[in-house]
Write an enzyme that holds these catalytic residues in place. Structure first.
Site, PDB file in Angstrom:
ATOM      1  N   ASP A 313       0.867  -1.161   0.000  1.00 39.97           N
ATOM      2  CA  ASP A 313       0.000   0.000   0.000  1.00 39.97           C
ATOM      3  C   ASP A 313       0.918   1.229   0.000  1.00 39.97           C
ATOM      4  O   ASP A 313       2.086   1.125   0.386  1.00 39.97           O
ATOM      5  CB  ASP A 313      -0.891  -0.026   1.247  1.00 39.97           C
ATOM      6  CG  ASP A 313      -1.706   1.235   1.378  1.00 39.97           C
ATOM      7  OD1 ASP A 313      -2.346   1.639   0.392  1.00 39.97           O
ATOM      8  OD2 ASP A 313      -1.706   1.842   2.476  1.00 39.97           O
ATOM      9  N   THR A 315      -0.059   4.910   1.049  1.00 39.16           N
ATOM     10  CA  THR A 315      -0.249   5.863   2.131  1.00 39.16           C
ATOM     11  C   THR A 315      -0.094   5.203   3.495  1.00 39.16           C
ATOM     12  O   THR A 315      -0.792   4.250   3.823  1.00 39.16           O
ATOM     13  CB  THR A 315      -1.647   6.506   2.027  1.00 39.16           C
ATOM     14  OG1 THR A 315      -1.808   7.056   0.726  1.00 39.16           O
ATOM     15  CG2 THR A 315      -1.813   7.593   3.063  1.00 39.16           C
ATOM     16  N   ASP A 514      -1.567  -0.585   5.955  1.00 37.46           N
ATOM     17  CA  ASP A 514      -1.787   0.004   7.279  1.00 37.46           C
ATOM     18  C   ASP A 514      -3.227   0.370   7.569  1.00 37.46           C
ATOM     19  O   ASP A 514      -3.588   0.589   8.720  1.00 37.46           O
ATOM     20  CB  ASP A 514      -0.941   1.273   7.431  1.00 37.46           C
ATOM     21  CG  ASP A 514      -1.550   2.446   6.659  1.00 37.46           C
ATOM     22  OD1 ASP A 514      -1.788   2.291   5.443  1.00 37.46           O
ATOM     23  OD2 ASP A 514      -1.798   3.498   7.275  1.00 37.46           O
TER      24      ASP A 514
END
Length: 624
Positions: A313, A315, A514
């Site tokens: 991922d 961000t 996250d």
């Protein structure tokens, strides 16, 4: 760690008490303590061994399934027959401890899904035709209803904005680091959060059809479809049991000596075989913990050793997940970039928007003094207005300036196009009714991201970016990192689909993320790794491992450690098998007695433990 232990003790009191009593009994037996004529290890045999005997019998007689439980059951019985009570209790204790840890892992995974379910909004504000507002349960909303959403509220269903300007925090669904400005005609999703202005919307997808409900189902289906790896000891158990039984029966028939047959059952006692995998895994988990990696699933390292593709991922994983000022451009010849930043930060001091806060944070780091602020106004979905040092300041998006009749000069438009092409977010600034410049902001790449991805490539792992951000933002990251593939605009189901396609082609994937939106992908991937510091609780619960301090530099070490662990396990298993079969042949020839046979298999267990313990302080060599 201590919190997890306390929770486990509360939820599994009987199992905890049985293991504690067994450990104490084995310790006393090892020290030679006797209670009259009774060996304390009998307590471990009864508390831990009886459940194993029951499981083994059920598997053998109801499912005709010969696995490690049957193997251990035979060894327990043989050890008891010849009086090796400590050996019987030792094996039973180790097996029960491993089974209990697995149960806790499954329970933890279910808790993650429950937390995701709790994100569902409980109520909604429905507007009647006469404008009257009523609060109803979210599940009572029907498609076509008109709803009102106030600042700070979670959007109850998917729909379209009818009136009002706002900014929506969509991180729960897309992982985007910044709120997205929305106005009439724009779509909004359930579970996302209204940041600023109130708005009215029309419900389109409700109940089980909403975006949040679909994501909950994705996590649940991913959890159910992720098969657990069968232990190597289980795979070999059938052949080992048959071999030992045939050897014992054959020896008894040929020699007529029952003692030799019992000795064979003792020496094949799978202590070393049972210890081969868990001791290596426990040592490797200890190593990983020292490097800031929490390994939640016992077989996660086994699975990680097979991975050849890592999906990141963006961000909060490769980036910090917070915007930072990257450029200040002045369009007025008598206005310096520093002065433009000072006036903009002054106007944004009372703003709640993440971009405004980032500008103020950046300005304060320069130690300059802000201008006094008067007549401040927050304009939801557009920006802010204020008077600073006697000048009228507008700071916000392009719609804010055009709404005040302010046009952008060609030079400023060209600068804006270049910044947007690099995936940056813009705050336009006007002074006294004239376009003055812009402040460009972007999510900050972690300084260790390039080093981490280069280390993974040296491990033979391909790196891929899966992000919900725009193409421009994704390509901006791709230009700075060694990525094999980049995919933008990825919703949770898009990440899930890509992972399943890769694994259908025989390419196991490790997902690293996250956010809540990463939970389905973390569950579906062969191995999921969550950012334990900045990541959401739900992402951490869905993952097999967590980076406690968000230090992605440790990823190459963990990959190398996983492969080293598998080599250690293979070595342990091979050694224990060779030792067992060599001891069987010696017992068949009458060269080993039950007592000497017990010594041989205990020596094998010690050597396996020592070999596994070497993993505790193992360090991957830098192959760069």
């Amino acid at each position: 760690m201590l919190t997890g232990v306390r929770q486990w003790l509360r939820e599994e009191p009987r199992q905890a008490a049985a293991l504690g009593a067994s450990a104490l009994a084995l310790t006393l037996s090892f020290l030679g303590v006797r209670i009259g004529w009774l060996d304390p290890a009998w307590l471990a045999v009864l508390l831990c061994g009886v459940p194993i005997l029951r499981e083994g019998a059920e598997g053998l007689f109801t499912r005709f399934d010969i696995r490690a439980d049957v193997l251990v059951s035979l060894a327990l019985v043989a050890s008891v027959i010849i009086g090796e009570i400590f050996a019987a209790g030792e094996v039973a204790f180790i097996m029960q401890l491993g089974a209990l840890l697995e149960e806790r892992t499954v329970a933890r995974a279910r808790a993650g899904i429950e937390r995701l379910v709790h994100l569902r909004p409980r109520t909604a504000r429905r507007l009647a035709e006469d404008g009257a507002e009523s609060v109803i349960p979210a599940e009572a909303v029907q498609a076509g209803d008109t709803l009102r959403v106030l600042p700070g509220e979670t959007i109850p269903v998917d729909g379209l904005i009818l009136s009002g300007q706002t900014a929506i925090d969509q991180s729960v669904m897309t992982g985007e680091s910044l709120p997205v400005d929305k106005g009439p005609g724009d779509e909004v999703s359930s579970g996302t959060v209204n940041q600023f202005g109130a708005f009215d919307m029309r419900a389109v997808r409700v109940g089980e059809d909403s975006a949040l409900q679909r994501m909950i189902r994705l996590v649940q289906s991913a959890d159910a479809g992720k098969a657990r790896i069968v232990r190597l000891a289980d795979r070999w158990a059938t052949w080992i049991v048959l071999t030992a039984l045939l050897a014992a029966a054959g020896t008894w028939l040929v020699t007529g000596e029952a003692l030799r047959a019992v000795t064979i059952l003792v020496v094949f006692c799978p202590c070393a075989l049972v210890l081969a995998t868990p001791t290596a895994i426990m040592a490797a988990i200890g190593n990983a913990t020292r490097h800031g990696v929490l390994v939640k699933e016992g077989d996660a390292l086994e699975r990680l050793a097979r991975v050849r593709t890592v999906a990141f991922d963006k961000t909060g994983t490769l980036t910090f997940g917070t915007p930072g000022v990257v450029r200040v451009h002045s369009a007025l010849p008598d206005l310096t970039p520093d002065e433009l930043l000072r006036l903009t930060a002054s106007a944004e001091q009372r703003s709640e928007h993440p971009l405004g806060k980032a500008i103020v944070r950046h300005f304060r780091a320069t130690a300059a003094k802000a201008a006094p602020v008067e007549d401040f106004h927050m304009l939801p979905g557009r920006g802010v207005s204020a008077r600073c040092d006697g000048r009228q300041v507008l700071a916000g998006n392009a719609a804010l300036l055009s709404g005040h009749g302010i046009s952008l000069p060609p030079e400023l438009e060209a600068e804006a196009r270049a910044a947007l092409g690099q995936g940056q977010s813009l705050v336009y600034v006007a002074l006294d009714g004239k376009a003055a410049g812009l402040v460009a902001l972007a999510d900050q790449l972690r300084p260790t991201a390039g080093q981490t991805l280069a280390g993974l490539r040296r491990c033979g792992v391909e790196t891929v970016l899966l992000t919900g951000d725009s193409d421009a933002a994704a390509q901006s990251v791709a230009r700075q990192l060694p990525l094999a593939d980049v995919r933008a605009h990825c919703l949770p189901e898009d990440k899930l689909r890509w992972i399943r396609q890769q694994e259908a082609q025989g390419r196991p994937v490790c997902m690293i993320g996250d956010g809540i939106n990463d939970a389905p992908a973390l569950k579906t991937a062969l191995v999921g790794v969550a950012m334990g510091g900045a990541g959401s609780d739900i992402a951490v619960e869905a993952a097999d491992m967590a980076l406690v301090q968000d230090d992605i530099r440790e990823l190459p070490h963990i990959f190398a450690l996983a492969r080293r662990t598998m080599r250690t396990i293979t070595c342990n298993l091979s050694f224990s098998m060779l030792l067992n079969f060599a001891a069987i042949f010696l017992a068949m020839g009458g060269l080993l007695s039950p007592v000497s046979g017990a010594l041989v298999h205990n020596a094998g267990s010690v050597l396996v433990i020592v070999n596994s313990a070497l993993l505790l302080h193992w360090q991957a060599r830098d192959r760069g």
